[in-house]
Write a protein that holds these residues in place. Structure first.
Motif, PDB file in Angstrom:
ATOM      1  N   PRO A   1      75.474 -42.114  53.910  1.00 60.79           N
ATOM      2  CA  PRO A   1      74.862 -42.950  52.875  1.00 60.79           C
ATOM      3  C   PRO A   1      73.361 -43.104  53.130  1.00 60.79           C
ATOM      4  N   SER A   2      72.587 -42.990  52.090  1.00 64.47           N
ATOM      5  CA  SER A   2      71.146 -43.052  52.253  1.00 64.47           C
ATOM      6  C   SER A   2      70.677 -44.486  52.368  1.00 64.47           C
ATOM      7  N   LYS A   3      69.635 -44.678  53.185  1.00 64.61           N
ATOM      8  CA  LYS A   3      69.023 -46.005  53.266  1.00 64.61           C
ATOM      9  C   LYS A   3      68.032 -46.213  52.133  1.00 64.61           C
ATOM     10  N   LEU A   4      67.813 -45.173  51.347  1.00 66.14           N
ATOM     11  CA  LEU A   4      66.855 -45.292  50.240  1.00 66.14           C
ATOM     12  C   LEU A   4      67.530 -45.996  49.062  1.00 66.14           C
ATOM     13  N   ASN A   5      68.063 -47.166  49.327  1.00 69.87           N
ATOM     14  CA  ASN A   5      68.882 -47.777  48.281  1.00 69.87           C
ATOM     15  C   ASN A   5      68.083 -48.658  47.318  1.00 69.87           C
ATOM     16  N   LYS A   6      66.745 -48.598  47.431  1.00 69.32           N
ATOM     17  CA  LYS A   6      65.906 -49.257  46.429  1.00 69.32           C
ATOM     18  C   LYS A   6      65.174 -48.220  45.583  1.00 69.32           C
ATOM     19  N   LEU A   7      65.392 -46.948  45.891  1.00 67.70           N
ATOM     20  CA  LEU A   7      64.619 -45.901  45.224  1.00 67.70           C
ATOM     21  C   LEU A   7      64.967 -45.827  43.734  1.00 67.70           C
TER      22      LEU A   7
ATOM     23  N   LEU B   1      62.206 -38.934  55.623  1.00 72.80           N
ATOM     24  CA  LEU B   1      61.983 -39.980  54.614  1.00 72.80           C
ATOM     25  C   LEU B   1      63.204 -40.865  54.418  1.00 72.80           C
ATOM     26  N   GLU B   2      64.333 -40.429  54.988  1.00 73.76           N
ATOM     27  CA  GLU B   2      65.605 -41.110  54.714  1.00 73.76           C
ATOM     28  C   GLU B   2      65.628 -42.573  55.129  1.00 73.76           C
ATOM     29  N   GLY B   3      64.836 -42.935  56.151  1.00 71.28           N
ATOM     30  CA  GLY B   3      64.896 -44.306  56.651  1.00 71.28           C
ATOM     31  C   GLY B   3      63.897 -45.261  56.022  1.00 71.28           C
ATOM     32  N   LEU B   4      63.136 -44.779  55.035  1.00 72.13           N
ATOM     33  CA  LEU B   4      62.100 -45.639  54.437  1.00 72.13           C
ATOM     34  C   LEU B   4      62.740 -46.536  53.374  1.00 72.13           C
ATOM     35  N   SER B   5      63.424 -47.553  53.839  1.00 72.86           N
ATOM     36  CA  SER B   5      64.332 -48.281  52.962  1.00 72.86           C
ATOM     37  C   SER B   5      63.636 -49.163  51.931  1.00 72.86           C
ATOM     38  N   SER B   6      62.320 -49.380  52.079  1.00 72.29           N
ATOM     39  CA  SER B   6      61.647 -50.200  51.068  1.00 72.29           C
ATOM     40  C   SER B   6      61.108 -49.367  49.902  1.00 72.29           C
ATOM     41  N   LEU B   7      61.197 -48.035  49.991  1.00 70.56           N
ATOM     42  CA  LEU B   7      60.608 -47.174  48.958  1.00 70.56           C
ATOM     43  C   LEU B   7      61.266 -47.362  47.601  1.00 70.56           C
TER      44      LEU B   7
END
Ligand SMILES: *[C@@H]1O[C@H](CO)[C@@H](O)[C@H](O)[C@H]1NC(C)=O
Ligand SMILES: *[C@@H]1O[C@H](CO)[C@@H](O)[C@H](O)[C@H]1NC(C)=O
Ligand SMILES: *[C@@H]1O[C@H](CO)[C@@H](O)[C@H](O)[C@H]1NC(C)=O
Ligand SMILES: *[C@@H]1O[C@H](CO)[C@@H](O)[C@H](O)[C@H]1NC(C)=O
Ligand SMILES: *[C@@H]1O[C@H](CO)[C@@H](O)[C@H](O)[C@H]1NC(C)=O
Length: 309
Positions: free
Chosen positions: A179-185, A154-160
């Motif tokens: 650093p996580s790509k989940l930066n909109k979570l 799930l780490e690359g789902l950056s639009s979540l």
């Protein structure tokens, strides 16, 4: 002109049918993909009818139960609700999902896969594939059988923005590499798993989090406030149904104020006692503090798991 007044009613009917097709129809490619999903979810012939039962009875897939299309003229599928769509018993063993089935839905915003007994994904067809769905914001994976191996996919789902993993078999802490790509979570629900105290500091790649739910896990004893250093944007924190006794701040701490945006804190069903209550005066923005029942620390309200945006 070839038009005469007798053909006008016929034309009106044709136009009405056209309008109906436009409003309920959908892309051929998406309709075929929905039927593939139906096939993969409906392995057991004698199950009770559910939202999938009527998929394919007509071609107007935007009107199929659980399918929502955009209002634009292109009518793309934007939401798929497959919650509790699969008939299963825990004795049926592990079921693995092929996440690539969702790739044709390029405009997909909300995907609900809750309550389907999913243990993981088939090899090379995991959720990392969905990183190509640039609009995917909401993913419900609650009440399945996922273990910690789901997390790296799930780490690359950056639009979540909203991720629900409550009621699974997750444990210990989350191991986020780098650093996580989940930066909109903004919303993360990890309730009713088996996480321990290490979970808090392991969320440090998720600095955009505003709503964090960890109800019904294995957090216990004293929680060190430094665990929250990276979660500075939290507005709502729910830790009900753990075995937390108190919060401690190391004396001499001079860093930035911790949790200074926190408005709601739920510590019901823990082991907090009167002597530690004064600690909460430190949360300057707190508006709601819930401390119901600190006697037995057990909570049986599994239904609280999903709070929808
Ligand atoms: C489509 O428009 C209707 C009516 O304005 C609205 O209720 C609905 O939420 C819209 N659907 C989507 C997917 O935007
Ligand atoms: C998963 O689904 C995709 C898309 O339908 C398909 O191409 C692929 O072969 C499937 N993979 C497996 C292992 O079934
Ligand atoms: C976690 O789930 C995956 C997918 O079902 C499985 O292959 C793996 O063995 C599981 N790991 C553990 C530790 O149970
Ligand atoms: C939490 O669980 C992880 C892995 O299961 C373990 O390595 C860690 O020591 C545990 N942390 C605490 C505070 O118990
Ligand atoms: C209250 O909690 C604190 C911290 O967990 C503990 O040291 C203290 O003994 C508790 N007091 C009572 C009366 O249980």
């Amino acid at each position: 002109m070839g038009l005469n007044r007798f053909s006008l009613p016929a034309m009106a009917v044709i136009m009405m049918i056209n309008a109906m097709l436009l409003s309920q129809g959908c892309l051929e490619e998406e309709r075929i993909a929905l039927l593939q999903i139906k096939t993969s979810f409906a392995e057991y012939p004698n199950r009770k009818p559910n939202q999938l039962s009527y998929w394919g009875k007509d071609a107007l897939c935007c009107s199929w139960e659980g399918v929502t299309c955009s209002n634009s003229t292109t009518r793309r599928v934007v939401e798929i609700d497959l919650s509790y769509a699969r008939y299963w018993y825990s004795s049926m063993g592990d079921w693995h999902l092929n996440a690539s089935l969702f790739l044709p839905f390029q405009e997909l915003k909300v995907l609900d896969l809750a309550g389907n007994g999913i243990a993981g994904c088939v090899a090379n067809e995991g959720f990392e594939r969905l990183s190509r769905l640039a609009k995917l914001e909401v993913l419900y994976l609650g009440y399945n059988n996922f273990n910690n191996s789901i997390l790296s996919s799930l780490e690359g789902l950056s639009s979540l923005k909203y991720l629900y993993l409550c009621g699974n078999q997750l444990q210990g802490s989350i191991n986020m590499k780098g650093p996580s790509k989940l930066n909109k979570l903004e919303t993360l629900d990890l309730s009713y798993n088996n996480f321990n105290n290490s979970i808090l500091s392991s969320l440090d790649g998720l600095s955009s989090l505003k709503y964090l739910h960890l109800d019904g896990n294995q957090l216990e004893g004293s929680i060190n406030m430094k665990e929250f250093d990276s979660l500075s944007n939290l507005e709502e924190l729910s830790l009900a149904g753990n075995k937390i006794q108190d919060f401690i701040a190391l004396t001499g701490y001079e860093g930035p104020p911790r949790l200074n945006k926190l408005e709601s804190l739920d510590l019901s069903y823990n082991k907090i006692n009167d002597s530690t209550l004064s600690f909460f005066k430190g949360f300057s923005s707190l508006k709601h503090l819930h401390l119901r029942n600190q006697l037995d620390g057990s909570i049986d309200t599994k239904g609280l798991c999903e709070f929808k945006p």
